[in-house]
Design an enzyme around this catalytic site. Structure first.
Site, PDB file in Angstrom:
ATOM      1  N   HIS A 165      49.572 -22.357  33.101  1.00 35.30           N
ATOM      2  CA  HIS A 165      50.615 -21.646  33.850  1.00 35.30           C
ATOM      3  C   HIS A 165      51.290 -20.576  33.002  1.00 35.30           C
ATOM      4  CE1 HIS A 165      54.080 -23.603  31.835  1.00 35.30           C
ATOM      5  NE2 HIS A 165      53.349 -24.706  31.833  1.00 35.30           N
ATOM      6  N   CYS A 181      51.435 -29.123  29.120  1.00 41.15           N
ATOM      7  CA  CYS A 181      50.738 -28.055  29.831  1.00 41.15           C
ATOM      8  C   CYS A 181      50.410 -26.900  28.880  1.00 41.15           C
ATOM      9  CB  CYS A 181      51.586 -27.553  30.995  1.00 41.15           C
ATOM     10  SG  CYS A 181      51.747 -28.745  32.350  1.00 41.15           S
TER      11      CYS A 181
END
Length: 205
Positions: A165, A181
């Site tokens: 992301h 992440c």
């Protein structure tokens, strides 16, 4: 230059090629971090001169047996490679999980979202109670931790909970600061989003 020195340099070059190392950049996109209007949002310019040059988006030589379209994440070196034909890859600088939040393995991109909603997991809310206000989700926007795009990683067990992301925190690139992440500068995740397909293989090592 003496003949034996010429032979030594040639041998070193051959060894690097055989080892499958990434070599010098073929094209670097330092000028691509300008302010961008996207889906009604005005992404700010990134002061890219403050980010180490090796983390700027660039096309590099990259040897792998994985087919084009595969994404390979090197958490140690803080690089993400999008495999391209003819022994090349688009390389992006990334931020990775801090100690205790690392993840490795293979997955597939199951979903792609523009300006995604971020919902902090219950474990994170326990650690940071101030995030409880986003229990049902923080709408997409310039301050959203998922940034401008998110690619959702699933494996045989379903949703891994991990994402590729964007991030508004450009200064976290090249560091281990996330909750697991893989984060990219917003201008980079937009570029990767356009290249990556649903179902693409992702290898995190």
């Amino acid at each position: 230059m003496r003949p034996n020195r010429i032979l030594m340099i040639a041998a070193l070059g051959a060894m690097a090629a055989l080892a499958g190392c990434t070599t010098s950049s073929e094209q670097i996109f330092t000028s691509s971090y300008v302010s961008v209007k996207d889906a009604g949002y005005q992404l700010p310019k990134i002061p890219i001169e403050k980010v180490e040059r090796k983390y700027h988006r660039q096309v590099v030589a990259y040897r792998t047996d994985e087919k084009p379209g595969t994404i390979i994440v090197d958490t140690k070196e803080k690089f993400l490679y999008f495999v391209m034909p003819e022994g090349r890859a688009m390389r992006y600088g990334i931020g990775v999980g801090r100690e205790g939040f690392e993840w490795q393995g293979s997955a597939r991109i199951a979903m792609k979202r523009e300006w995604p909603t971020w919902t902090p997991p219950s474990e994170m809310i326990k650690r940071q109670p101030e995030l409880a206000k986003w229990r049902t989700g923080q709408p997409g926007g310039l301050s959203n931790p998922l940034g401008a795009r998110a690619l959702y990683l699933f494996n045989k067990g379903g949703d891994t909970g991990y994402r590729l992301h964007g991030t508004p925190e450009w200064n976290s690139i090249g560091k281990a600061t996330s909750s697991g992440c893989i984060r990219l500068m917003n201008q980079d995740i937009i570029d990767l989003y356009e290249r990556a397909e649903n179902g693409a293989k992702v290898i995190v090592k």
